[in-house]
Write a protein that holds these residues in place. Structure first.
Motif, mmCIF file in Angstrom:
data_model
loop_
_atom_site.group_PDB
_atom_site.id
_atom_site.type_symbol
_atom_site.label_atom_id
_atom_site.label_comp_id
_atom_site.label_asym_id
_atom_site.label_seq_id
_atom_site.Cartn_x
_atom_site.Cartn_y
_atom_site.Cartn_z
ATOM 1 N N ASP A 182 0.853 -1.190 0.000
ATOM 2 C CA ASP A 182 0.000 0.000 0.000
ATOM 3 C C ASP A 182 0.891 1.242 0.000
ATOM 4 O OD1 ASP A 182 -3.160 0.558 0.634
ATOM 5 O OD2 ASP A 182 -1.898 2.190 1.356
ATOM 6 N N LYS A 183 0.430 2.281 -0.721
ATOM 7 C CA LYS A 183 1.227 3.507 -0.786
ATOM 8 C C LYS A 183 1.093 4.351 0.476
ATOM 9 C CE LYS A 183 -2.152 6.379 -3.295
ATOM 10 N NZ LYS A 183 -2.380 7.139 -4.553
ATOM 11 N N GLY A 184 0.095 4.039 1.313
ATOM 12 C CA GLY A 184 -0.111 4.779 2.549
ATOM 13 C C GLY A 184 0.702 4.219 3.700
ATOM 14 N N ALA A 185 0.291 4.577 4.910
ATOM 15 C CA ALA A 185 1.039 4.232 6.113
ATOM 16 C C ALA A 185 0.316 3.178 6.940
ATOM 17 C CB ALA A 185 1.251 5.492 6.961
ATOM 18 N N PRO A 186 1.037 2.522 7.872
ATOM 19 C CA PRO A 186 0.358 1.638 8.818
ATOM 20 C C PRO A 186 -0.548 2.447 9.734
ATOM 21 C CG PRO A 186 2.677 1.907 9.404
ATOM 22 C CD PRO A 186 2.497 2.544 8.059
ATOM 23 N N LEU A 187 -1.430 1.772 10.434
ATOM 24 C CA LEU A 187 -2.445 2.453 11.234
ATOM 25 C C LEU A 187 -1.878 3.499 12.181
ATOM 26 C CD1 LEU A 187 -4.953 -0.394 12.159
ATOM 27 C CD2 LEU A 187 -5.525 1.773 11.070
ATOM 28 N N ARG A 228 0.544 5.340 12.059
ATOM 29 C CA ARG A 228 1.135 6.540 11.449
ATOM 30 C C ARG A 228 0.156 7.280 10.546
ATOM 31 N NH1 ARG A 228 5.816 4.189 8.407
ATOM 32 N NH2 ARG A 228 5.737 6.232 7.387
ATOM 33 N N ARG A 229 -1.105 6.884 10.569
ATOM 34 C CA ARG A 229 -2.107 7.575 9.754
ATOM 35 C C ARG A 229 -2.644 8.780 10.530
ATOM 36 N NH1 ARG A 229 -6.326 3.969 6.520
ATOM 37 N NH2 ARG A 229 -6.738 6.090 5.786
ATOM 38 N N ASN A 230 -1.858 9.841 10.548
ATOM 39 C CA ASN A 230 -2.198 11.031 11.318
ATOM 40 C C ASN A 230 -2.335 12.239 10.405
ATOM 41 O OD1 ASN A 230 -1.967 9.718 13.922
ATOM 42 N ND2 ASN A 230 0.243 9.710 13.586
ATOM 43 N N CYS A 261 -1.022 16.486 1.824
ATOM 44 C CA CYS A 261 0.006 15.481 2.083
ATOM 45 C C CYS A 261 -0.033 14.432 0.975
ATOM 46 C CB CYS A 261 -0.253 14.787 3.421
ATOM 47 S SG CYS A 261 -0.186 15.873 4.861
ATOM 48 N N SER A 262 1.122 13.907 0.620
ATOM 49 C CA SER A 262 1.197 12.882 -0.417
ATOM 50 C C SER A 262 1.961 11.670 0.129
ATOM 51 C CB SER A 262 1.878 13.421 -1.669
ATOM 52 O OG SER A 262 1.909 12.444 -2.681
ATOM 53 N N PRO A 263 1.240 10.550 0.348
ATOM 54 C CA PRO A 263 -0.202 10.379 0.133
ATOM 55 C C PRO A 263 -1.008 10.904 1.321
ATOM 56 C CG PRO A 263 0.726 8.320 0.908
ATOM 57 C CD PRO A 263 1.890 9.279 0.758
ATOM 58 N N CYS A 264 -2.292 11.134 1.082
ATOM 59 C CA CYS A 264 -3.186 11.614 2.125
ATOM 60 C C CYS A 264 -3.436 10.507 3.151
ATOM 61 C CB CYS A 264 -4.515 12.040 1.490
ATOM 62 S SG CYS A 264 -5.826 12.460 2.657
ATOM 63 N N HIS A 265 -3.222 10.821 4.443
ATOM 64 C CA HIS A 265 -3.410 9.811 5.484
ATOM 65 C C HIS A 265 -4.888 9.498 5.729
ATOM 66 C CE1 HIS A 265 0.747 9.346 6.548
ATOM 67 N NE2 HIS A 265 0.906 10.636 6.757
ATOM 68 N N ILE A 266 -5.777 10.391 5.348
ATOM 69 C CA ILE A 266 -7.203 10.105 5.471
ATOM 70 C C ILE A 266 -7.633 9.068 4.431
ATOM 71 C CG2 ILE A 266 -9.528 11.077 5.213
ATOM 72 C CD1 ILE A 266 -8.284 11.973 7.761
ATOM 73 N N MET A 267 -7.045 9.141 3.241
ATOM 74 C CA MET A 267 -7.480 8.305 2.121
ATOM 75 C C MET A 267 -6.666 7.021 1.958
ATOM 76 S SD MET A 267 -10.030 9.915 0.852
ATOM 77 C CE MET A 267 -10.254 9.131 -0.748
ATOM 78 N N ASN A 268 -5.417 7.008 2.424
ATOM 79 C CA ASN A 268 -4.521 5.887 2.144
ATOM 80 C C ASN A 268 -3.948 5.296 3.424
ATOM 81 O OD1 ASN A 268 -4.238 6.286 -0.979
ATOM 82 N ND2 ASN A 268 -3.865 8.303 -0.104
ATOM 83 N N GLY A 269 -3.491 4.047 3.307
ATOM 84 C CA GLY A 269 -2.931 3.351 4.447
ATOM 85 C C GLY A 269 -3.769 2.144 4.812
#
Length: 461
Positions: free
Chosen positions: A35-40, A42-44, A58-66
């Motif tokens: 996944d291009k996002g972050a683990p749970l 770090r989704r801040n 933010c790239s990637p957006c933590h709301i949309m990705n992870g």
């Protein structure tokens, strides 16, 4: 070069439940989730952390990705129904689609969601009242976990799969090749290469363009889908309390008199907050709510959406939605905010007018004029819908009802898949919201369960 039997491209709802099933059912497959996002942990979002007042893209957006995808931080609302939220039932049949969604609900309850109330629109007096006012309430059972509890459940699922499934975050996938032996070779933006026998495209809505690129490359047919454009409505929670206490998520559809267009409510968040989202660099709005009463606000928010589907000569519905969202970002520097009273009077909401507003906004946004952004037809539909809702929830059309713009729901072109959600290319699967087959947490999760069971059988010990 990293080699696996199965690679899951995307850690959203479909990917989460696919890997859950591959962990639960004994099999010999080696599995990797990317996944291009972050683990749970770090989704801040910087806005939520109080570091910035507005979206900084933010790239990637933590709301949309992870991990958990866009559904992780967006209310944790699972609608168990085939009346909306996707077309999974058209592939597997209504009974199996419902059974898969019921199973998803069982897993969520076992992982910590059992205390979350299960609402139902069945036998609700609201349906009768709505019909008397030319409004139509769609049937569904709704399990509301809340954003806070949803995160806890997803963490338990991640812990459960972690010993069986390898995961890598912060990986943006670019190219996919099929080698002469039928295996797939995937290249990331950093030049890393991965190989697998079965590749699952589960990249969600934020990865829809990438999935489209992969399908184009392999000659997989895609059917253009719609885009929904509208606003996020915010008003005092008391206005909709009699509805949200009864059914929580009221999916209400209205056919306008002026244009004969369909308008619907979407993603209702009692005592919630409005949030900004960054999709491919475009800032739009959404809503969240929490199970913990200490996190409740005094407001309820929901979307009003108008569906748009185009034919010849223009077919790119998503590009149309993106252009409107870009215009909103250009005028407001992000999200625009307008009082309903100002909109119907044809005047811009200003800082001075907002200071006198009784409804306190939960998202810091730029006061402005939505009529400069949203096309007249869609805006007329939204205004007519607000007056229609006012008949069953008096106060909806109050002057201080807040409208945030724009809210856009992008749908990926519907990828041509078979009953197993496998494309014409053997070993290449497309599921979840990124495939265009599903449009909701419940159906996306159910599609993951379906393919997880198919692959577990393929690699049975």
């Amino acid at each position: 070069m990293k080699k696996y039997d199965i690679i899951v491209a995307g850690a959203g709802a479909s990917g989460v439940f696919l890997t859950y099933e591959l962990t639960r059912i004994k099999n010999k497959a080696s599995i990797l989730m990317l996944d291009k996002g972050a683990p749970l942990e770090r989704r801040n979002c910087p806005i939520k952390m109080g570091k910035v007042p507005n979206c900084i893209k933010c790239s990637p957006c933590h709301i949309m990705n992870g991990y958990g995808g866009a559904g992780t931080l967006s209310d944790g609302k699972y609608n168990i129904t085939t009346q909306f939220g996707g077309d999974l039932h058209n592939y597997v049949g209504r009974d199996e689609a419902m059974a898969l969604m019921e199973y998803v609900d069982e897993v969520l309850c076992a992982m910590g969601g059992a205390d979350a109330k299960l609402y139902s629109t069945a036998n609700s007096e609201l349906k009768t009242i709505a019909l008397r006012n030319n409004l139509h309430l769609l049937d569904a059972k709704v399990r509301h976990l809340g954003t806070d509890r949803n995160v806890q459940i997803l963490q338990r699922i991640f812990d459960y799969i972690s010993e069986r499934v390898d995961t890598e975050f912060g990986v943006t996938l670019e190219d996919v090749e099929q080698l002469p032996d039928g295996t797939f070779e995937i290249t990331s933006s950093r030049g890393e290469k991965y190989q697998c026998r079965d590749l699952v495209l589960a990249a969600g809505r934020s990865g829809s363009k990438w999935i489209g690129h992969v399908c184009d490359k392999f000659g997989i047919k895609q059917k253009k889908n719609r885009v929904d454009i509208g606003v996020r409505v915010e008003l005092p929670a008391e206005v909709f309390k009699h509805i949200t206490d009864d059914v929580y998520e009221s999916k209400i559809v209205y056919k306008t008199d002026k244009y004969n267009d369909m308008v619907r409510t979407f993603c209702m968040n009692p005592y919630g907050e409005v949030v900004a989202e960054n999709t491919n660099g475009i800032v739009t709005v959404n809503g969240h709510s929490y199970s913990d009463p200490s996190l409740h606000t005094e407001n309820t928010n929901f979307a009003l959406l108008v569906s748009n589907k185009f034919t010849e000569p223009f077919e790119d519905s998503n590009e149309y939605g993106e252009s409107i969202a870009r215009l909103s970002n250009m005028l407001g520097g992000g999200v625009l905010l307008q009082r309903f009273g100002d909109l119907v009077k044809g005047r811009r909401s200003s800082e001075r007018r907002m200071e006198k507003c009784f409804t306190r906004p939960t998202l810091e946004a730029t006061p402005g004029d939505l009529s400069l952004v949203i096309p007249k037809r869609q805006l007329d539909n939204i205004i007519e819908m607000i007056y229609a809702l006012d008949k069953i929830a008096p106060g909806t059309a109050n002057e201080d009802t807040l409208l945030y713009g724009v809210e856009v729901k992008f749908y990926n072109s519907k990828v041509e898949v078979d009953r197993n959600l496998e494309t014409a290319v053997k070993g290449l699967y497309a599921l979840g919201d990124g495939s265009g087959v599903t449009h909701s947490l419940s159906q996306a999760s159910a599609s993951g369960v379906l393919v997880g069971r198919i692959l577990a059988e393929k690699y049975a010990e």
